[in-house]
Scaffold this motif. Sequence first.
Motif, PDB file in Angstrom:
ATOM      1  N   ARG A   1       0.409  15.511 -17.674  1.00 17.72           N
ATOM      2  CA  ARG A   1      -0.712  15.096 -18.525  1.00 17.72           C
ATOM      3  C   ARG A   1      -0.440  13.751 -19.189  1.00 17.72           C
ATOM      4  NH1 ARG A   1      -0.565  20.703 -21.424  1.00 17.72           N
ATOM      5  NH2 ARG A   1      -1.335  22.070 -19.744  1.00 17.72           N
ATOM      6  N   SER A   2       0.806  13.518 -19.575  1.00 18.84           N
ATOM      7  CA  SER A   2       1.129  12.253 -20.239  1.00 18.84           C
ATOM      8  C   SER A   2       1.044  11.079 -19.269  1.00 18.84           C
ATOM      9  CB  SER A   2       2.513  12.312 -20.899  1.00 18.84           C
ATOM     10  OG  SER A   2       3.563  12.166 -19.975  1.00 18.84           O
ATOM     11  N   VAL A   3       1.288  11.331 -17.985  1.00 19.18           N
ATOM     12  CA  VAL A   3       1.106  10.284 -16.972  1.00 19.18           C
ATOM     13  C   VAL A   3      -0.381  10.013 -16.781  1.00 19.18           C
ATOM     14  CG1 VAL A   3       1.511   9.589 -14.589  1.00 19.18           C
ATOM     15  CG2 VAL A   3       3.245  10.913 -15.795  1.00 19.18           C
ATOM     16  N   LEU A   4      -1.162  11.071 -16.653  1.00 25.20           N
ATOM     17  CA  LEU A   4      -2.603  10.924 -16.445  1.00 25.20           C
ATOM     18  C   LEU A   4      -3.294  10.286 -17.648  1.00 25.20           C
ATOM     19  CD1 LEU A   4      -3.376  14.386 -14.792  1.00 25.20           C
ATOM     20  CD2 LEU A   4      -3.239  12.166 -13.641  1.00 25.20           C
ATOM     21  N   ALA A   5      -2.704  10.419 -18.829  1.00 24.75           N
ATOM     22  CA  ALA A   5      -3.322   9.906 -20.060  1.00 24.75           C
ATOM     23  C   ALA A   5      -2.979   8.449 -20.340  1.00 24.75           C
ATOM     24  CB  ALA A   5      -2.894  10.768 -21.249  1.00 24.75           C
ATOM     25  N   GLN A   6      -2.233   7.798 -19.461  1.00 23.81           N
ATOM     26  CA  GLN A   6      -1.880   6.397 -19.690  1.00 23.81           C
ATOM     27  C   GLN A   6      -3.137   5.530 -19.779  1.00 23.81           C
ATOM     28  OE1 GLN A   6       1.351   5.123 -20.267  1.00 23.81           O
ATOM     29  NE2 GLN A   6       1.620   7.344 -20.516  1.00 23.81           N
ATOM     30  N   ASP A   7      -3.148   4.592 -20.732  1.00 23.16           N
ATOM     31  CA  ASP A   7      -4.340   3.775 -20.970  1.00 23.16           C
ATOM     32  C   ASP A   7      -4.341   2.456 -20.200  1.00 23.16           C
ATOM     33  OD1 ASP A   7      -2.513   2.191 -22.331  1.00 23.16           O
ATOM     34  OD2 ASP A   7      -3.366   2.533 -24.326  1.00 23.16           O
ATOM     35  N   TYR A   8      -3.421   2.300 -19.264  1.00 25.02           N
ATOM     36  CA  TYR A   8      -3.346   1.060 -18.488  1.00 25.02           C
ATOM     37  C   TYR A   8      -4.659   0.840 -17.742  1.00 25.02           C
ATOM     38  CZ  TYR A   8      -1.474  -2.413 -15.200  1.00 25.02           C
ATOM     39  OH  TYR A   8      -1.242  -3.554 -14.459  1.00 25.02           O
ATOM     40  N   GLU A   9      -5.231  -0.343 -17.878  1.00 23.11           N
ATOM     41  CA  GLU A   9      -6.540  -0.623 -17.287  1.00 23.11           C
ATOM     42  C   GLU A   9      -6.463  -1.206 -15.887  1.00 23.11           C
ATOM     43  OE1 GLU A   9      -8.734  -2.995 -20.036  1.00 23.11           O
ATOM     44  OE2 GLU A   9      -8.952  -1.363 -21.502  1.00 23.11           O
ATOM     45  N   GLY A  10      -5.256  -1.563 -15.444  1.00 23.16           N
ATOM     46  CA  GLY A  10      -5.100  -2.086 -14.096  1.00 23.16           C
ATOM     47  C   GLY A  10      -4.980  -0.970 -13.078  1.00 23.16           C
ATOM     48  N   PRO A  11      -4.819  -1.313 -11.812  1.00 20.20           N
ATOM     49  CA  PRO A  11      -4.669  -0.290 -10.772  1.00 20.20           C
ATOM     50  C   PRO A  11      -3.347   0.456 -10.920  1.00 20.20           C
ATOM     51  CG  PRO A  11      -4.293  -2.483  -9.866  1.00 20.20           C
ATOM     52  CD  PRO A  11      -4.773  -2.682 -11.268  1.00 20.20           C
ATOM     53  N   MET A  12      -3.392   1.763 -10.754  1.00 16.81           N
ATOM     54  CA  MET A  12      -2.183   2.570 -10.896  1.00 16.81           C
ATOM     55  C   MET A  12      -2.227   3.736  -9.919  1.00 16.81           C
ATOM     56  SD  MET A  12      -0.448   4.244 -14.328  1.00 16.81           S
ATOM     57  CE  MET A  12      -1.541   5.646 -14.536  1.00 16.81           C
ATOM     58  N   GLU A  13      -1.148   3.897  -9.159  1.00 17.80           N
ATOM     59  CA  GLU A  13      -1.007   5.081  -8.323  1.00 17.80           C
ATOM     60  C   GLU A  13      -0.015   6.021  -8.994  1.00 17.80           C
ATOM     61  OE1 GLU A  13       0.684   4.342  -4.483  1.00 17.80           O
ATOM     62  OE2 GLU A  13       2.542   3.494  -5.275  1.00 17.80           O
ATOM     63  N   ILE A  14      -0.276   7.310  -8.874  1.00 16.49           N
ATOM     64  CA  ILE A  14       0.594   8.326  -9.460  1.00 16.49           C
ATOM     65  C   ILE A  14       1.276   9.084  -8.330  1.00 16.49           C
ATOM     66  CG2 ILE A  14       0.706  10.414 -10.872  1.00 16.49           C
ATOM     67  CD1 ILE A  14      -1.807   9.335 -12.339  1.00 16.49           C
ATOM     68  N   ILE A  15       2.596   9.090  -8.364  1.00 13.64           N
ATOM     69  CA  ILE A  15       3.370   9.813  -7.357  1.00 13.64           C
ATOM     70  C   ILE A  15       4.208  10.869  -8.068  1.00 13.64           C
ATOM     71  CG2 ILE A  15       5.193   9.657  -5.620  1.00 13.64           C
ATOM     72  CD1 ILE A  15       4.252   6.850  -4.994  1.00 13.64           C
ATOM     73  N   VAL A  16       3.959  12.119  -7.739  1.00 15.05           N
ATOM     74  CA  VAL A  16       4.753  13.223  -8.269  1.00 15.05           C
ATOM     75  C   VAL A  16       5.602  13.755  -7.119  1.00 15.05           C
ATOM     76  CG1 VAL A  16       4.716  15.496  -9.358  1.00 15.05           C
ATOM     77  CG2 VAL A  16       2.971  13.797  -9.958  1.00 15.05           C
ATOM     78  N   SER A  17       6.898  13.825  -7.340  1.00 17.89           N
ATOM     79  CA  SER A  17       7.806  14.275  -6.284  1.00 17.89           C
ATOM     80  C   SER A  17       8.690  15.398  -6.804  1.00 17.89           C
ATOM     81  CB  SER A  17       8.675  13.110  -5.789  1.00 17.89           C
ATOM     82  OG  SER A  17       9.566  13.546  -4.783  1.00 17.89           O
ATOM     83  N   ASP A  18       8.684  16.521  -6.074  1.00 17.92           N
ATOM     84  CA  ASP A  18       9.502  17.668  -6.455  1.00 17.92           C
ATOM     85  C   ASP A  18      10.725  17.757  -5.549  1.00 17.92           C
ATOM     86  OD1 ASP A  18       9.775  20.366  -7.918  1.00 17.92           O
ATOM     87  OD2 ASP A  18       9.984  20.876  -5.798  1.00 17.92           O
ATOM     88  N   ASP A  19      11.873  17.954  -6.181  1.00 25.83           N
ATOM     89  CA  ASP A  19      13.151  17.953  -5.461  1.00 25.83           C
ATOM     90  C   ASP A  19      13.602  19.374  -5.111  1.00 25.83           C
ATOM     91  OD1 ASP A  19      15.245  16.672  -4.224  1.00 25.83           O
ATOM     92  OD2 ASP A  19      16.362  16.262  -6.062  1.00 25.83           O
ATOM     93  N   ALA A  20      12.710  20.098  -4.407  1.00 27.29           N
ATOM     94  CA  ALA A  20      12.995  21.460  -3.939  1.00 27.29           C
ATOM     95  C   ALA A  20      13.232  22.430  -5.090  1.00 27.29           C
ATOM     96  CB  ALA A  20      14.190  21.467  -2.983  1.00 27.29           C
ATOM     97  N   SER A  21      12.298  22.447  -6.048  1.00 23.06           N
ATOM     98  CA  SER A  21      12.395  23.391  -7.165  1.00 23.06           C
ATOM     99  C   SER A  21      12.327  24.830  -6.664  1.00 23.06           C
ATOM    100  CB  SER A  21      11.264  23.148  -8.167  1.00 23.06           C
ATOM    101  OG  SER A  21      11.430  21.931  -8.851  1.00 23.06           O
ATOM    102  N   THR A  22      12.977  25.705  -7.410  1.00 17.98           N
ATOM    103  CA  THR A  22      12.971  27.127  -7.062  1.00 17.98           C
ATOM    104  C   THR A  22      12.146  27.947  -8.054  1.00 17.98           C
ATOM    105  OG1 THR A  22      15.036  27.441  -8.295  1.00 17.98           O
ATOM    106  CG2 THR A  22      15.217  26.981  -5.931  1.00 17.98           C
ATOM    107  N   ASP A  23      11.511  27.278  -9.020  1.00 17.15           N
ATOM    108  CA  ASP A  23      10.651  27.974  -9.974  1.00 17.15           C
ATOM    109  C   ASP A  23       9.192  27.608  -9.708  1.00 17.15           C
ATOM    110  OD1 ASP A  23      10.489  25.388 -10.880  1.00 17.15           O
ATOM    111  OD2 ASP A  23      11.359  25.778 -12.864  1.00 17.15           O
ATOM    112  N   ARG A  24       8.338  27.635 -10.722  1.00 13.82           N
ATOM    113  CA  ARG A  24       6.899  27.390 -10.539  1.00 13.82           C
ATOM    114  C   ARG A  24       6.521  25.931 -10.790  1.00 13.82           C
ATOM    115  NH1 ARG A  24       4.095  29.657 -14.413  1.00 13.82           N
ATOM    116  NH2 ARG A  24       2.135  29.669 -13.227  1.00 13.82           N
TER     117      ARG A  24
END
Length: 224
Positions: free
Chosen positions: A23-46
């Motif tokens: 949520r804190s990434v999505l809430a960034q107020d930057y007005e320029g172009p932004m790509e969001i990359i979320v990467s999971d390192d083989a988590s074993t939980d949810r």
Amino acid sequence: MSKKVSAILLCYNCEAFVAEAVRSVLAQDYEGPMEIIVSDDASTDRTVEIASRELEKDRGRHSSRFFRRASNTGSKSAHLADVFQHVTGDILVSFDADDVSVPCRVSRLAAAFESDVSVRAAYSAFSQIDEKGQPRRRRKVAGPPPGLKASDWFASVDAYAPGATLAVDREVLEKFQPLDGTAHEDVVLPFRASLLGDVAFIDEPLVLARRHTNSLTADSDRFA
């Protein structure tokens, strides 16, 4: 024209905290172009389930991608090296899945690059929060002293830029070999950036770094 930012959120077994981090990434107020990359390192939980659900709530203001590794890389540097192959931004901003970034963080970092064309990395101060998100204290973060070249500062044995606050120019990726998984990214990346140009320090706590049972900073021997 504003530079394109790649906001990179690395996850591993952070089911209790990852929703707030996304949520804190999505809430960034930057007005320029932004790509969001979320990467999971083989988590074993949810972690994957929760992070994916939060990303789906985004209304599409930014492009987003989710990567899920089949096996754990073994270190943050190795995980970053893997993700760096997929980024398309001019400025790469690192986020940790157990921390929270203030809404103006990306804007403040991007401004540091835009105000000085020699800047190849930027980082900031941070404050600590506990497992429940309650404030602990602001941590002292050192920056290059006035009059000293950034490369001389980051070549010293105890100099680093906290990885959870760090942003680098794309050139730092293109001019050097991929990160070694056994090295610390918060030492290597700012030093490499300092060899190409300047490193900016923003003396504002733009990240709320969470200290909890499984965090690196909670294990004082390992952290040292």
